[in-house]
Write a protein that holds these residues in place. Structure first.
Motif, mmCIF file in Angstrom:
data_model
loop_
_atom_site.group_PDB
_atom_site.id
_atom_site.type_symbol
_atom_site.label_atom_id
_atom_site.label_comp_id
_atom_site.label_asym_id
_atom_site.label_seq_id
_atom_site.Cartn_x
_atom_site.Cartn_y
_atom_site.Cartn_z
ATOM 1 N N GLY A 104 -0.822 -9.541 -1.924
ATOM 2 C CA GLY A 104 -1.810 -9.470 -2.990
ATOM 3 C C GLY A 104 -3.136 -8.887 -2.537
ATOM 4 N N LEU A 105 -3.613 -9.309 -1.370
ATOM 5 C CA LEU A 105 -4.892 -8.793 -0.877
ATOM 6 C C LEU A 105 -4.807 -7.306 -0.545
ATOM 7 N N MET A 106 -3.699 -6.888 0.050
ATOM 8 C CA MET A 106 -3.552 -5.466 0.367
ATOM 9 C C MET A 106 -3.389 -4.631 -0.894
ATOM 10 N N VAL A 115 0.822 -1.210 0.000
ATOM 11 C CA VAL A 115 0.000 0.000 0.000
ATOM 12 C C VAL A 115 0.854 1.258 0.000
ATOM 13 N N LYS A 116 1.939 1.245 0.792
ATOM 14 C CA LYS A 116 2.816 2.406 0.899
ATOM 15 C C LYS A 116 4.247 1.990 0.614
ATOM 16 N N SER A 137 -5.963 -1.726 -1.896
ATOM 17 C CA SER A 137 -5.539 -0.347 -2.152
ATOM 18 C C SER A 137 -6.016 0.134 -3.516
ATOM 19 N N VAL A 138 -6.002 -0.757 -4.510
ATOM 20 C CA VAL A 138 -6.460 -0.373 -5.850
ATOM 21 C C VAL A 138 -7.966 -0.147 -5.867
ATOM 22 N N SER A 139 -8.710 -1.061 -5.231
ATOM 23 C CA SER A 139 -10.167 -0.929 -5.225
ATOM 24 C C SER A 139 -10.619 0.263 -4.390
#
Length: 204
Positions: free
Chosen positions: A194-196, A56-57, A200-202
């Motif tokens: 992958g889930l994070m 994410v960051k 973050s994209v969604s």
């Protein structure tokens, strides 16, 4: 022949005596295996947490702070859980000793009673040692992609070491044991990343 000179056959009885050395080895192996599992838990959970935050960051500070928070929270959780579990075991063993003392007049030795404080400290220390590995790996790297790769590589090396030690203590095939540990660690890190990343994209 006098009655006091009578000797009873003891064939097969001597072989039934407990092997003290084997018992001591088994107990030490159990403690070491628990320590290895705790370190493996600290390594995988902290590395996965850092990889998830890294998805994410890209700031190194965010990964390091999240990893350190995971270390503290995980060590406290492991210590409390181990303390409660071992204390329950201690209560059961003490109650059993009291029953034996009342019925037989002889209780077992208290030297081998488990120590909840010692178990909690050992569990927290093992978790912390495993969690330190990805923190040290990411602490001195500013490049985002290189940092992620180094964390994954350091975690992989540590997983191989933990898997090897666990195989030796458990007297299991080393290759298979290492493969299970490494694949499990990779799966945890990949799923978290992958889930994070998807979140973050969604969210954006």
């Amino acid at each position: 022949m006098a009655l006091g000179d009578t000797k009873l056959p003891l064939e097969g009885v001597e072989g039934q005596a407990p092997d003290v050395g084997e018992q001591d080895y088994t107990q030490r192996a159990q403690w070491l295996r628990a320590a290895v599992l705790g370190a493996n838990d600290g390594l995988v959970s902290t590395a996965s947490l850092m990889m998830g935050v890294g998805a994410v960051k890209d700031e190194p500070k965010a990964m390091i702070i999240s990893g350190f928070a995971g270390l503290v929270a995980g060590a406290c959780s492991m210590a409390i859980g181990e303390f409660v579990s071992v204390y329950a075991q201690l209560d059961i063993e003490v109650a059993q000793m009291r029953r034996e003392l009342q019925t037989k007049g002889d209780g077992a030795s208290t030297d081998r009673l488990p120590s909840p404080v010692q178990a909690a400290a050992a569990s927290a220390l093992a978790f912390s040692l495993g969690a330190v590995v990805p923190l040290l790996a990411a602490g001195f790297i500013s490049n985002y992609k290189v940092r992620l790769g180094v964390v994954a590589a350091a975690a992989t090396v540590a997983l191989v070491v933990f898997g090897s030690v666990g195989a030796v203590l458990g007297r299991a095939p080393m290759g298979r044991s290492c493969l299970r540990v490494v694949v499990g660690g990779w799966a945890a890190m990949a799923m978290t990343f992958g889930l994070m990343r998807l979140f973050s994209v969604s969210a954006l």
